[in-house]
Design a protein around this motif. Structure first.
Motif, PDB file in Angstrom:
ATOM      1  N   VAL A   1       0.835  -1.209   0.000  1.00  0.00           N
ATOM      2  CA  VAL A   1       0.000   0.000   0.000  1.00  0.00           C
ATOM      3  C   VAL A   1       0.870   1.259   0.000  1.00  0.00           C
ATOM      4  CG1 VAL A   1      -0.385   0.288   2.525  1.00  0.00           C
ATOM      5  CG2 VAL A   1      -2.149   0.982   0.889  1.00  0.00           C
ATOM      6  N   ARG A   2       2.043   1.168   0.601  1.00  0.00           N
ATOM      7  CA  ARG A   2       2.941   2.328   0.575  1.00  0.00           C
ATOM      8  C   ARG A   2       3.371   2.651  -0.842  1.00  0.00           C
ATOM      9  NH1 ARG A   2       7.178   2.167   5.555  1.00  0.00           N
ATOM     10  NH2 ARG A   2       7.735   4.125   4.568  1.00  0.00           N
ATOM     11  N   GLU A   3       3.518   1.615  -1.644  1.00  0.00           N
ATOM     12  CA  GLU A   3       3.934   1.845  -3.027  1.00  0.00           C
ATOM     13  C   GLU A   3       2.747   2.182  -3.942  1.00  0.00           C
ATOM     14  OE1 GLU A   3       6.537  -1.147  -4.594  1.00  0.00           O
ATOM     15  OE2 GLU A   3       6.646  -0.155  -6.562  1.00  0.00           O
ATOM     16  N   TYR A   4       1.601   1.489  -3.755  1.00  0.00           N
ATOM     17  CA  TYR A   4       0.512   1.593  -4.741  1.00  0.00           C
ATOM     18  C   TYR A   4      -0.752   2.304  -4.251  1.00  0.00           C
ATOM     19  CZ  TYR A   4       3.341  -1.795  -7.314  1.00  0.00           C
ATOM     20  OH  TYR A   4       4.364  -2.430  -7.977  1.00  0.00           O
ATOM     21  N   GLU A   5      -0.832   2.624  -2.971  1.00  0.00           N
ATOM     22  CA  GLU A   5      -1.990   3.335  -2.381  1.00  0.00           C
ATOM     23  C   GLU A   5      -3.278   2.523  -2.255  1.00  0.00           C
ATOM     24  OE1 GLU A   5      -2.531   7.286  -4.158  1.00  0.00           O
ATOM     25  OE2 GLU A   5      -1.317   7.898  -2.422  1.00  0.00           O
ATOM     26  N   ALA A   6      -3.353   1.397  -2.946  1.00  0.00           N
ATOM     27  CA  ALA A   6      -4.555   0.560  -2.836  1.00  0.00           C
ATOM     28  C   ALA A   6      -4.143  -0.870  -3.109  1.00  0.00           C
ATOM     29  CB  ALA A   6      -5.609   0.990  -3.856  1.00  0.00           C
ATOM     30  N   CYS A   7      -4.412  -1.765  -2.157  1.00  0.00           N
ATOM     31  CA  CYS A   7      -4.084  -3.170  -2.419  1.00  0.00           C
ATOM     32  C   CYS A   7      -5.023  -4.080  -1.644  1.00  0.00           C
ATOM     33  CB  CYS A   7      -2.635  -3.473  -2.071  1.00  0.00           C
ATOM     34  SG  CYS A   7      -2.269  -3.530  -0.322  1.00  0.00           S
ATOM     35  N   VAL A   8      -5.175  -5.279  -2.171  1.00  0.00           N
ATOM     36  CA  VAL A   8      -5.990  -6.283  -1.488  1.00  0.00           C
ATOM     37  C   VAL A   8      -5.195  -7.565  -1.417  1.00  0.00           C
ATOM     38  CG1 VAL A   8      -8.099  -5.256  -2.408  1.00  0.00           C
ATOM     39  CG2 VAL A   8      -7.160  -7.265  -3.507  1.00  0.00           C
TER      40      VAL A   8
ATOM     41  N   GLU B   1      -8.586 -17.607 -17.828  1.00  0.00           N
ATOM     42  CA  GLU B   1      -7.236 -18.166 -17.719  1.00  0.00           C
ATOM     43  C   GLU B   1      -6.878 -18.295 -16.240  1.00  0.00           C
ATOM     44  OE1 GLU B   1      -2.741 -16.944 -19.119  1.00  0.00           O
ATOM     45  OE2 GLU B   1      -4.437 -15.863 -19.985  1.00  0.00           O
ATOM     46  N   ARG B   2      -6.584 -19.527 -15.812  1.00  0.00           N
ATOM     47  CA  ARG B   2      -6.490 -19.766 -14.373  1.00  0.00           C
ATOM     48  C   ARG B   2      -5.459 -18.905 -13.679  1.00  0.00           C
ATOM     49  NH1 ARG B   2      -5.439 -25.693 -12.678  1.00  0.00           N
ATOM     50  NH2 ARG B   2      -3.302 -24.990 -12.995  1.00  0.00           N
ATOM     51  N   LYS B   3      -4.341 -18.663 -14.321  1.00  0.00           N
ATOM     52  CA  LYS B   3      -3.323 -17.912 -13.581  1.00  0.00           C
ATOM     53  C   LYS B   3      -3.688 -16.440 -13.389  1.00  0.00           C
ATOM     54  CE  LYS B   3       0.187 -16.934 -17.123  1.00  0.00           C
ATOM     55  NZ  LYS B   3      -0.076 -17.708 -18.346  1.00  0.00           N
ATOM     56  N   LEU B   4      -4.757 -15.999 -14.013  1.00  0.00           N
ATOM     57  CA  LEU B   4      -5.205 -14.616 -13.801  1.00  0.00           C
ATOM     58  C   LEU B   4      -6.344 -14.521 -12.789  1.00  0.00           C
ATOM     59  CD1 LEU B   4      -5.166 -13.265 -17.477  1.00  0.00           C
ATOM     60  CD2 LEU B   4      -3.377 -13.111 -15.725  1.00  0.00           C
ATOM     61  N   VAL B   5      -6.770 -15.662 -12.233  1.00  0.00           N
ATOM     62  CA  VAL B   5      -7.907 -15.630 -11.303  1.00  0.00           C
ATOM     63  C   VAL B   5      -7.416 -15.750  -9.860  1.00  0.00           C
ATOM     64  CG1 VAL B   5     -10.099 -16.694 -10.656  1.00  0.00           C
ATOM     65  CG2 VAL B   5      -9.393 -16.674 -13.049  1.00  0.00           C
ATOM     66  N   TRP B   6      -7.849 -14.821  -9.041  1.00  0.00           N
ATOM     67  CA  TRP B   6      -7.471 -14.801  -7.620  1.00  0.00           C
ATOM     68  C   TRP B   6      -8.728 -14.828  -6.769  1.00  0.00           C
ATOM     69  CZ3 TRP B   6      -2.623 -12.632  -5.259  1.00  0.00           C
ATOM     70  CH2 TRP B   6      -1.547 -12.641  -6.170  1.00  0.00           C
ATOM     71  N   THR B   7      -8.652 -15.494  -5.621  1.00  0.00           N
ATOM     72  CA  THR B   7      -9.709 -15.310  -4.622  1.00  0.00           C
ATOM     73  C   THR B   7      -9.234 -14.184  -3.709  1.00  0.00           C
ATOM     74  OG1 THR B   7      -8.737 -16.982  -3.199  1.00  0.00           O
ATOM     75  CG2 THR B   7     -10.528 -17.685  -4.612  1.00  0.00           C
ATOM     76  N   ILE B   8     -10.188 -13.383  -3.294  1.00  0.00           N
ATOM     77  CA  ILE B   8      -9.851 -12.161  -2.569  1.00  0.00           C
ATOM     78  C   ILE B   8     -10.151 -12.323  -1.087  1.00  0.00           C
ATOM     79  CG2 ILE B   8     -10.518  -9.728  -2.348  1.00  0.00           C
ATOM     80  CD1 ILE B   8      -8.612 -10.627  -4.760  1.00  0.00           C
ATOM     81  N   GLN B   9      -9.220 -11.860  -0.282  1.00  0.00           N
ATOM     82  CA  GLN B   9      -9.346 -11.960   1.172  1.00  0.00           C
ATOM     83  C   GLN B   9      -9.318 -10.540   1.756  1.00  0.00           C
ATOM     84  OE1 GLN B   9      -5.779 -14.255   2.049  1.00  0.00           O
ATOM     85  NE2 GLN B   9      -6.566 -16.082   1.069  1.00  0.00           N
ATOM     86  N   THR B  10      -9.169 -10.450   3.046  1.00  0.00           N
ATOM     87  CA  THR B  10      -8.835  -9.172   3.683  1.00  0.00           C
ATOM     88  C   THR B  10      -7.626  -9.438   4.575  1.00  0.00           C
ATOM     89  OG1 THR B  10     -10.200  -9.439   5.676  1.00  0.00           O
ATOM     90  CG2 THR B  10     -11.272  -8.493   3.727  1.00  0.00           C
ATOM     91  N   PRO B  11      -6.846  -8.419   4.967  1.00  0.00           N
ATOM     92  CA  PRO B  11      -7.161  -7.001   4.830  1.00  0.00           C
ATOM     93  C   PRO B  11      -7.011  -6.473   3.400  1.00  0.00           C
ATOM     94  CG  PRO B  11      -4.992  -7.285   5.820  1.00  0.00           C
ATOM     95  CD  PRO B  11      -5.598  -8.646   5.720  1.00  0.00           C
ATOM     96  N   GLN B  12      -7.725  -5.349   3.193  1.00  0.00           N
ATOM     97  CA  GLN B  12      -7.573  -4.549   2.003  1.00  0.00           C
ATOM     98  C   GLN B  12      -7.083  -3.201   2.526  1.00  0.00           C
ATOM     99  OE1 GLN B  12     -10.982  -4.979  -0.608  1.00  0.00           O
ATOM    100  NE2 GLN B  12     -10.991  -7.196  -0.293  1.00  0.00           N
ATOM    101  N   ALA B  13      -6.006  -2.699   1.946  1.00  0.00           N
ATOM    102  CA  ALA B  13      -5.355  -1.524   2.537  1.00  0.00           C
ATOM    103  C   ALA B  13      -5.307  -0.366   1.544  1.00  0.00           C
ATOM    104  CB  ALA B  13      -3.944  -1.896   2.985  1.00  0.00           C
ATOM    105  N   PHE B  14      -5.531   0.834   2.061  1.00  0.00           N
ATOM    106  CA  PHE B  14      -5.650   2.008   1.189  1.00  0.00           C
ATOM    107  C   PHE B  14      -5.081   3.254   1.851  1.00  0.00           C
ATOM    108  CE2 PHE B  14      -9.195  -0.889   0.802  1.00  0.00           C
ATOM    109  CZ  PHE B  14      -9.190  -1.195  -0.556  1.00  0.00           C
ATOM    110  N   ALA B  15      -4.660   4.188   1.006  1.00  0.00           N
ATOM    111  CA  ALA B  15      -4.377   5.529   1.493  1.00  0.00           C
ATOM    112  C   ALA B  15      -5.705   6.099   1.983  1.00  0.00           C
ATOM    113  CB  ALA B  15      -3.798   6.379   0.372  1.00  0.00           C
TER     114      ALA B  15
ATOM    115  N   GLY C   1     -10.615   5.798 -10.792  1.00  0.00           N
ATOM    116  CA  GLY C   1      -9.860   5.125 -11.850  1.00  0.00           C
ATOM    117  C   GLY C   1      -8.593   4.501 -11.295  1.00  0.00           C
ATOM    118  N   HIS C   2      -8.480   4.493  -9.978  1.00  0.00           N
ATOM    119  CA  HIS C   2      -7.225   4.094  -9.354  1.00  0.00           C
ATOM    120  C   HIS C   2      -6.999   2.584  -9.441  1.00  0.00           C
ATOM    121  CE1 HIS C   2      -3.924   4.009  -6.535  1.00  0.00           C
ATOM    122  NE2 HIS C   2      -3.951   5.334  -6.467  1.00  0.00           N
ATOM    123  N   PRO C   3      -5.826   2.122  -9.891  1.00  0.00           N
ATOM    124  CA  PRO C   3      -5.571   0.681  -9.908  1.00  0.00           C
ATOM    125  C   PRO C   3      -5.449   0.101  -8.505  1.00  0.00           C
ATOM    126  CG  PRO C   3      -3.617   1.877 -10.654  1.00  0.00           C
ATOM    127  CD  PRO C   3      -4.692   2.907 -10.400  1.00  0.00           C
ATOM    128  N   VAL C   4      -5.818  -1.148  -8.338  1.00  0.00           N
ATOM    129  CA  VAL C   4      -5.719  -1.837  -7.047  1.00  0.00           C
ATOM    130  C   VAL C   4      -4.758  -3.012  -7.221  1.00  0.00           C
ATOM    131  CG1 VAL C   4      -6.960  -3.037  -5.219  1.00  0.00           C
ATOM    132  CG2 VAL C   4      -8.122  -1.233  -6.524  1.00  0.00           C
TER     133      VAL C   4
END
Ligand code: CTP
Ligand code: MG
Length: 234
Positions: free
Chosen positions: A122-129, A152-166, A203-206
Motif C-alpha cells: 500500500v505504501r507503493e501503490y496506495e490501494a491493495c488487497v 485463464e487460471r493464472k489470472l484468477v485470484w480469490t480475494i481476502q482481507t485485509p484490504q489496505a488504502f491511502a 480510476g485508481h488501480p488496485v
C-alpha cells in the motif's frame, strides 16, 4: 507513518445458521474476533476501530476489548445494513492516519506477515488487497446453469482481507459510493469488497498482494473446525 485498522463484526452471519453470531462463536475458548484483534494489537497498526451490530457494543467492550487488553481499539461503533455501510461508518471514526487496513473480523487466521506484505504494497501503490491465485479452474456460468466461459487460471485470484488504502483515497471513494448508492442498486451492482469501491468509483488501480491459503473467512459451520485446526497449529 500512521496506520489504522477497521475490523468488521457487524454482520448477521446468515450462512452460518447458528444462534450465536459467527464473530462471537468460540474457537479454542475465545471468540472468533479475538484472533484478528490480537494480530492487529500486536502489529505496527496504531489504532483500531471495531464495527459491531447495534446492541453489541457493550458486550464487545467488556468481554473482548477490556478482557483481553486490546488497548489499540479506540472506537467501537455500530455498523449498518450491508458490509459497505459498516465500512463507511468505520472510516468516519478514523481521524488522522496515512493508511487504513479494512479487515473482516470473520478472518481469524490473518498473520502479521500478511499485514507486513500489505503495508509494503500500500505504501507503493496506495490501494491493495490480499488474495491468492485459485487452485481450481474457475468457470463463468450463464443464467441457465451452462458454462459460458473459462478464464485463464493464472489470472484468477480469490480475494481476502485485509484490504489496505491511502486514507483520503478510500474515504473519497466510499463517500461517492453512498451518494451513488441508488443508481448502483438499480444497475444490479452489489458491492462485496473494498477494492470494488475503488474499481467502480475511481480510476485508481488496485494491486494484488499475496495473503495465504490459510486466511479463510468463517462463513459456514465447517469453517469453525478448519479455523480451529489452523489456529492451533499456527
Ligand atoms: N459485516 C459487517 N456489516 C455488515 C455485513 C457484514 O460488518 N452489514 C462484516 C461481517 O461481520 C464479516 C465481514 O463483514 O466480518 C464479511 O462478511 P460476511 O462473511 O458476509 O459476514 P455476514 O454478512 O455476517 O455473513 P452472511 O453473509 O452469511 O450473512
Ligand atoms: Mg454477508
Amino acid at each position: 507513518l500512521r496506520t489504522a485498522a477497521v475490523v468488521l463484526a457487524a454482520g448477521s452471519g446468515k450462512r452460518m445458521e447458528s444462534s450465536t453470531k459467527k464473530q462471537y462463536m468460540l474457537i479454542a475458548g475465545k471468540p472468533v474476533i479475538y484472533y484478528s484483534l490480537k494480530t492487529f494489537q500486536e502489529s505496527f497498526v496504531d489504532e483500531i476501530v471495531l464495527v459491531v451490530s447495534p446492541g453489541d457494543a457493550m458486550y464487545c467492550k467488556k468481554e473482548i476489548v477490556e478482557k483481553y487488553g486490546f488497548s489499540k481499539v479506540q472506537h467501537i461503533v455500530e455498523g449498518g445494513k450491508e458490509r459497505y455501510h459498516s465500512v463507511a461508518i468505520g472510516l468516519d471514526s478514523i481521524s488522522s492516519c496515512d493508511f487504513v487496513f479494512i479487515h473482516d473480523g470473520a478472518r481469524p487466521v490473518v498473520t502479521e506477515d500478511i499485514l507486513e506484505r500489505a503495508l509494503c504494497c500500500v505504501r507503493e501503490y496506495e490501494a491493495c488487497v490480499v488474495g491468492m491465485p485459485v487452485k481450481d479452474t474457475i468457470k463463468i456460468a450463464d443464467r441457465e446453469g451452462n458454462i459460458a466461459s473459462t478464464p485463464e487460471r493464472k489470472l484468477v485470484w480469490t480475494i481476502q482481507t485485509p484490504q489496505a488504502f491511502a486514507l483520503p483515497l478510500i474515504k473519497g471513494a466510499y463517500q461517492n459510493l453512498l451518494q451513488k448508492e441508488k443508481e448502483l442498486l438499480k444497475a444490479g451492482i452489489s458491492v462485496t469488497d473494498d477494492a470494488m469501491v475503488i474499481e467502480t468509483l475511481t480510476g485508481h488501480p488496485v494491486r494484488l498482494v499475496e495473503g495465504s491459503y490459510e486466511n479463510i473467512k468463517i462463513t459456514t459451520p465447517e469453517d469453525i473446525q478448519i479455523a480451529e485446526h489452523l489456529l492451533l497449529h499456527k
